[in-house]
Design an enzyme around this catalytic site. Sequence first.
Site, short mmCIF file in Angstrom:
data_model
loop_
_atom_site.label_atom_id
_atom_site.label_comp_id
_atom_site.label_asym_id
_atom_site.label_seq_id
_atom_site.Cartn_x
_atom_site.Cartn_y
_atom_site.Cartn_z
N LYS A 1 -12.30 14.00 -32.48
CA LYS A 1 -11.62 12.89 -33.14
C LYS A 1 -12.45 12.35 -34.31
CE LYS A 1 -7.98 12.29 -30.41
NZ LYS A 1 -8.15 13.58 -29.75
N SER B 1 -3.40 16.85 -31.94
CA SER B 1 -3.59 15.51 -32.49
C SER B 1 -4.44 15.48 -33.75
CB SER B 1 -4.21 14.58 -31.44
OG SER B 1 -5.60 14.81 -31.33
#
Length: 228
Positions: free
Chosen positions: A186, A148
């Site tokens: 993230k 991701s």
Amino acid sequence: MLTRKQHELICFIHDRLEETGVSPSFEEMKEALDLKSKSGVHRLISALEERGFIRRLPNRARALEILKMPERGEVVKLAKKAPRVEAPQPSQQPPRPAPANDVIEIPLHGRIAAGVPIEAFESDAMLSVPAALLGSGDHYALEVSGDSMVEAGILDGDYALIRRQEVARDGEIVVALIEEAEATLKYFRREGAMVRLDPANRAYDPQRYAPQQVRVQGKLAGLLRRYD
């Protein structure tokens, strides 16, 4: 007041610097102190650094500088077990050449998700890292799992080099611990009263949490990739 192991370590480092001008490796320190893992050495070095006895020189591997030695009385107590530990007072220490190695070992704390959060786990493993990839501060490494963050150049199997810190600014890539159980890598952003963790892959959606659900564990400082 230092513990016995802290005494032993600073005296061992002092002796090695006096003899060679280069601080010992984590493996050498582990063996000299009869420790089970290098993570124990890391904890002792961090404790000595916090107490102002040593400092790590930035952008150099195995580069430790002794700022002061324990009080003479403390060293004499230890000398019963290790006769070589007695050292000059700080003002008497002669200048020594700075270490010039270019690889440093940092703790490798398992795998971290770059996709759906997975449980992070601790280990006693160490990772050798070019010192030029690290700045000041305390660092550790995590192996990336998932895709991701590919649009940020972070691929599955990479090693994320993390600088320990508990705060983050919007737009920084961080290790976020979610509900004290799972960790993920993230982009960190604030969205009103919520914390938003953004992926760098359009196939994934942002994750939103209440602030009390998220604890920053560090900021991305570098990336290491191995080619087989």
